[in-house]
Design a protein around this motif. Sequence first.
Motif, mmCIF file in Angstrom:
data_model
loop_
_atom_site.group_PDB
_atom_site.id
_atom_site.type_symbol
_atom_site.label_atom_id
_atom_site.label_comp_id
_atom_site.label_asym_id
_atom_site.label_seq_id
_atom_site.Cartn_x
_atom_site.Cartn_y
_atom_site.Cartn_z
ATOM 1 N N THR A 265 0.336 -5.602 17.642
ATOM 2 C CA THR A 265 0.409 -4.944 16.340
ATOM 3 C C THR A 265 0.590 -6.022 15.274
ATOM 4 O O THR A 265 0.880 -7.191 15.580
ATOM 5 N N ASN A 266 0.460 -5.627 14.017
ATOM 6 C CA ASN A 266 0.669 -6.587 12.931
ATOM 7 C C ASN A 266 2.077 -7.166 12.965
ATOM 8 O O ASN A 266 2.286 -8.365 12.731
ATOM 9 N N GLN A 267 3.066 -6.319 13.245
ATOM 10 C CA GLN A 267 4.445 -6.795 13.294
ATOM 11 C C GLN A 267 4.643 -7.779 14.439
ATOM 12 O O GLN A 267 5.313 -8.813 14.283
ATOM 13 N N GLN A 268 4.057 -7.473 15.592
ATOM 14 C CA GLN A 268 4.158 -8.392 16.723
ATOM 15 C C GLN A 268 3.493 -9.726 16.425
ATOM 16 O O GLN A 268 4.016 -10.790 16.793
ATOM 17 N N GLN A 270 3.204 -11.157 13.572
ATOM 18 C CA GLN A 270 4.062 -11.905 12.666
ATOM 19 C C GLN A 270 5.259 -12.492 13.411
ATOM 20 O O GLN A 270 5.597 -13.679 13.242
ATOM 21 N N GLU A 271 5.904 -11.687 14.250
ATOM 22 C CA GLU A 271 7.092 -12.147 14.966
ATOM 23 C C GLU A 271 6.750 -13.233 15.976
ATOM 24 O O GLU A 271 7.472 -14.234 16.102
ATOM 25 N N ASN A 356 -1.407 -16.348 7.885
ATOM 26 C CA ASN A 356 -0.722 -16.893 9.051
ATOM 27 C C ASN A 356 -0.676 -18.424 8.953
ATOM 28 O O ASN A 356 -1.661 -19.115 9.231
#
Length: 413
Positions: A265-268, A270-271, A356
């Motif tokens: 996912t987008n959040q994953q 990023q993390e 990124n």
Amino acid sequence: MAGAVLTTLCHGYRVLFELISALPPSVVAHTSSVAIDGTSATALLVDADTGGVLAPAKLYNEAQGPEAVAAAKVVAPPAHTATASTSTLCKGITWHQQGIWQQAAAAGAAPCLMHQADWLAYLLHGVPGVSDWNNALKLGFDPDAEAYPEWLASQEYAKLFPTRVLAPSAPIAPITAASASRTGLPGSCIVCAGTTDSIAAFVAAGVSEVGEAVTSLGSTMAVKLLSDKRVDDAAYGVYSHRLGDRWLVGGASNTGGAVLKQYFTNQQLQELSERIDPRQPSGLDYYPLTQPGERFPINDPHMQPRLEPRTADDAVFLQGMLKGMSRIEAQAYKLLSDLGASPVKSVLTAGGGAVNEKWTAMRAAALGIPVAAAREGEASYGAALLARAGWRQHQAQQAGASSTSAGVAASVR
């Protein structure tokens, strides 16, 4: 078919005029010029007398049948861009083979082929038969000669094609009185020749020097390089758009964000990216694809995705994919240079991948040149720059001055 035609016609009118009406009245009232970008190879068959759509629009990715492709290959030079199944030429040939434009002409219409951007601009200026260098490229227009080649102009269906193909930003005509009344735009507002959405995004990035490039990191990876030499190689899907007195050479790989979204996912993303150290080797040799098949920078329709071994640590797995994509990007620009384009000197980035920072560092290392995010990447911004350039040309013409296509490029920048 009648229902589809009506839907296309009403939708185009509605969206165009709703977008204009959504702007602040003060902005609309002081708009001096307009330029429209549209998806490359999205085409319509239109009645030049009324603007009415005579057949359902054919979208940019709508592949035509083998009969149309074969007919295009019979007349065009080997491996020409216009022989691709999704080209505008193949769409025009399909309408020809199905007898659609002939039936419309027999019924009293004046059928003509318009690209998406052509038609929307026509709704404002009312002048049929006008397109631009960039949209007309996949129709077979030669932007270098600024004419249709003889192999194309001699075909019966060529009578459908735009009769005036202008440099992007070239002034076409003021908007019609009816359009001015409906939109609130001033009657002096000039409609200018547009471009494709990808070229508009390139213009928005602010590239101005030979060797500067833009990589778009969306679902796929598209690269575009400003070159002083034209390069075309249909085997790799490489072709050149004319931009002023220079060439915008580009190609697109099937790798990109769509592969990442299959796993994270987008959040994953990023993390996990925060855990990556770009300086550390991953030891992985990935070629990320969503499905078999690659065209650029490797031409292999059967190429398999390479995402093994799958590491237990998701951050390392992501790092391997990002480094693989970085190598693909470097290979892409090397191929353009090998084919004769100007060597890449720096890269600006558009699309979701531009934010990124870890990926940007990997790409800079793979390319060995500066890589940065583009300050502007929206196609609409690029179209606005073209409109501004068109207004400057219009003012120069009004003053009796002459302008060249090189001057157009300079005014856009």
